[in-house]
Design an enzyme around this catalytic site. Structure first.
Site, PDB file in Angstrom:
ATOM      1  N   CYS A  54       0.918  -1.240  -0.029  1.00 31.54           N
ATOM      2  CA  CYS A  54      -0.086   0.028  -0.104  1.00 31.54           C
ATOM      3  C   CYS A  54       0.914   1.298   0.274  1.00 31.54           C
ATOM      4  O   CYS A  54       0.641   2.097  -0.748  1.00 31.54           O
ATOM      5  CB  CYS A  54      -0.889  -0.286   1.102  1.00 31.54           C
ATOM      6  SG  CYS A  54      -2.145  -1.361   1.124  1.00 31.54           S
ATOM      7  N   HIS A  55       1.655   1.406   0.963  1.00 35.25           N
ATOM      8  CA  HIS A  55       2.542   2.646   1.164  1.00 35.25           C
ATOM      9  C   HIS A  55       4.141   2.226   1.009  1.00 35.25           C
ATOM     10  O   HIS A  55       4.890   3.188   1.601  1.00 35.25           O
ATOM     11  CB  HIS A  55       2.121   3.563   2.181  1.00 35.25           C
ATOM     12  CG  HIS A  55       0.507   3.622   2.123  1.00 35.25           C
ATOM     13  ND1 HIS A  55      -0.207   3.022   2.829  1.00 35.25           N
ATOM     14  CD2 HIS A  55      -0.244   4.421   1.354  1.00 35.25           C
ATOM     15  CE1 HIS A  55      -1.586   3.228   2.499  1.00 35.25           C
ATOM     16  NE2 HIS A  55      -1.605   4.365   1.444  1.00 35.25           N
ATOM     17  N   GLY A  56       4.555   1.186   0.966  1.00 34.38           N
ATOM     18  CA  GLY A  56       5.884   0.778   1.057  1.00 34.38           C
ATOM     19  C   GLY A  56       6.751   0.589   2.228  1.00 34.38           C
ATOM     20  O   GLY A  56       7.677   1.332   2.434  1.00 34.38           O
TER      21      GLY A  56
END
Lengths: 175, 430
Positions: free
Chosen positions: A139-141
């Protein structure tokens, strides 16, 4: 000056009416607010027993506990070494590998990214495992290491370790 | 009560009967009949009416969808598919509702752009602006809640990510999140309450819209030149002039939304939402609805959880104080040679933020998002107060009819004398 006692009486009546009204309103609102908290049956959603005898070294399984994914991984020697090598002081959420496991080869984690709640990749052989060879949240690394600790990305904390006990060598009870 | 108060007299006795008991006829005549609109208003001024019509459309289509929807984790997805396949015209209701939401945001964004560019937020319409930002917030909440209801993969994981934003708050965050969800993760309790709230919030929006309209009617509408109505020559009656103009805008809007509903109903939908929700598998790439993407880009541009959440909410909250950040007394950017370009830059920047908000937060996209974030806040905190202070605005026209006589009337072959001002004609009587 003659008016003063009268005013005092009125002030007292006003103040006590407003106070009583406020307390009463707050008491009336409370049950409504509290009704939105998890219900008793939700809280009672107990524990899960898992047979771990079939898990090979290096393999990881996902089971469902209280609606959340739980990762159970049998770590390889290399992965254990890599997790132990790290100095806890260098981490964003400092924790030694020894504090995160009961038996060195078994890593049990709640598979929910501590950033915004996605399920990190890394359970399947073909999955991306991130730069630290553990888990990677798409999703956001966020990158997690072989102990499930946050190493890179926006997540603030390590992957949670749920409460669990070894009932015997081949069964874990989670919860 | 006062039996001697002055009662409006109409020709129709039924209207008189009602008016004597509830003066609603004269109210509507005053607010929607004789209400003076600046006569230089362009089509940007039709978007308030369009937004109202869209809100009503959303409420109506939503009520009919609710008649066939089941808010339970085991049945929600199937009930939506049943609406699509088996319920008579269910597909039409759902496509109107889902695309209507997207168009609602398009309209409201244009409405906001209008208010910002022509300075409608300035004295004496600050409260009107605040109510508008409040409506925008309610709309975002409502659309988020509604997006959860089909219980597809994007619904589930969108709800998970957004509710997890609250867990960033120190100390009370986790408890607050659990309280909002009614469970430790998004589950049946969550779906139930989201449905209840999604049903009721549009009516709250409707109420705030009522206040928003009432507030603008106190001092009248702004206009492209940002100057006040000074004489009857400057305005036209709402009925029929503005109503007709709004009707034409509505027809154009109807064509546009119909084209999407009937020929590309899934253009703005995410394919992953046609997969039933699975709490154990996160889609590879979570994207918000495009109309919330600029704020999502801001969230992801910050490498810190709490910081990202604060800036994202801050990006909306900052709008509330815009009337006090802008120091210039000149409303319309048409007369502000410097600020005009920064304002256009703001709109472009917002669009770019939305674009990168839909793409993975990596490499160049992340860099663009960070530059966009800087401009977004720099625009409000530095550019707006500073430019208002140093800028020398162009000379404002004396009156609206002055602008009209110089720029518009010659082009249509008339002139101030050739065309009688409608406001000067006798009031229409009911």
């Amino acid at each position: 000056m003659a008016k003063k006692p009268k005013n005092k009486r009125r002030d007292f009546l006003q103040l006590s009416t407003v106070t009583l009204g406020a307390v009463g309103t707050a008491a009336f609102i409370w049950p409504f607010l509290k009704s939105m908290s998890p219900a008793e049956d939700t809280l009672a959603a107990g524990s899960t027993e898992v047979d771990i005898s079939a898990i090979e070294e290096g393999q990881s399984i996902t089971i469902k506990w209280r609606g959340k994914p739980v990762f159970i991984k049998k770590r390889t020697k290399d992965e254990i070494e890599a997790a132990k090598m790290v100095q806890a002081g260098d981490l964003r959420d400092p924790q030694d590998d020894a504090d995160r496991v009961q038996k060195e080869e078994w890593l049990v984690l709640v598979g929910v990214c501590t950033h915004l709640g996605c399920v990190p990749l890394g359970q399947k052989v073909s999955d991306m495992k991130g730069e630290y060879d553990g888990w990677y949240c798409p999703c956001h690394g966020s990158h997690y290491d072989t102990s499930g600790r946050i190493r890179k990305g926006p997540a603030p904390k390590n992957l949670d370790v749920p409460p669990y006990t070894f009932l015997n060598d081949t069964t874990i009870k989670i919860g | 009560m006062d039996q001697n108060r002055k009662v409006h007299q109409f020709k129709n006795p039924v209207l008189n009967w009602i008016e004597f008991r509830l003066p609603i006829i004269s109210y509507f005549k005053k607010e929607y009949g004789d209400y003076p609109m600046p006569k230089n208003c362009n089509y940007f001024w039709s978007f308030g009416a369009l937004a109202t019509i869209t809100l009503v459309t959303m409420i109506v289509s939503g009520i009919f969808l609710a008649m066939n929807y089941t808010p339970h984790t085991d049945m929600a997805f199937d009930s939506v598919e049943r609406i699509m396949r088996d319920v008579n015209y269910g597909w039409l209701m759902r496509y109107i509702h889902s695309n209507g939401a997207a168009f609602f945001f398009i309209i409201v964004y244009i409405h906001i752009v209008r208010a910002m560019y022509f300075g409608s937020y300035k004295y004496p319409r600050e409260l009107n602006w605040i109510l508008g930002v409040f409506i925008f917030l309610l709309m975002m909440a409502t659309s988020f809640l509604g997006y959860t209801l089909p219980w597809g993969q994007m619904s589930y994981w969108g709800a998970t990510v957004i509710t997890n934003l609250f867990s960033a708050i120190p100390i009370i965050g986790e408890g607050l999140k659990t309280w909002l969800l009614g469970d430790y993760n998004v589950g049946n309790a969550t779906l139930n309450r989201f449905f209840a709230l999604h049903y009721v919030l549009p009516f709250v929006i409707f109420g705030v819209v009522g206040l928003h309209v009432a507030a603008v009617h106190v001092h009248g509408s702004n206009n492209p030149d940002g100057i006040d109505i000074k004489s009857k020559n400057d305005s036209v009656n709402f009925f029929p002039y503005m109503l007709i103009k709004d009707t034409i805008a509505m027809c154009a809007f109807g064509v546009a939304i119909s084209a999407v509903i009937f020929f590309g109903p899934n253009l703005m939908a995410e394919v992953d939402n046609y997969i039933p929700a699975d709490p154990l598998v996160t889609p590879a790439h979570i994207v918000p609805n495009w109309y919330l993407a600029p704020f999502y880009a801001i969230l992801r541009a910050v490498p810190d959880k709490l910081g990202g959440v604060l800036l994202m909410f801050g990006a909306i909250v900052i709008l509330f104080v815009l009337p006090w950040l802008d120091r210039s007394k000149v409303r319309s950017c048409n007369y502000r040679p410097i600020y005009k370009w920064f304002m256009m830059g703001f709109f472009v920047n917002f669009f770019v933020l939305g674009y990168v908000g839909m793409l993975p937060a990596e490499g160049l996209y992340l860099l663009i998002a960070r530059v966009g974030l800087l401009y977004y806040f720099g625009f409000f905190f530095i550019i707006t107060p500073f430019v208002g202070w140093i800028e020398k605005p162009n000379k404002l026209p004396l009156s609206i009819s002055d602008v009209y006589a110089k720029n518009i009337a010659p082009n249509i072959g008339g002139g101030e004398k050739g065309i009688p001002s409608p406001a000067m004609q006798k009031d229409t009587n009911l």
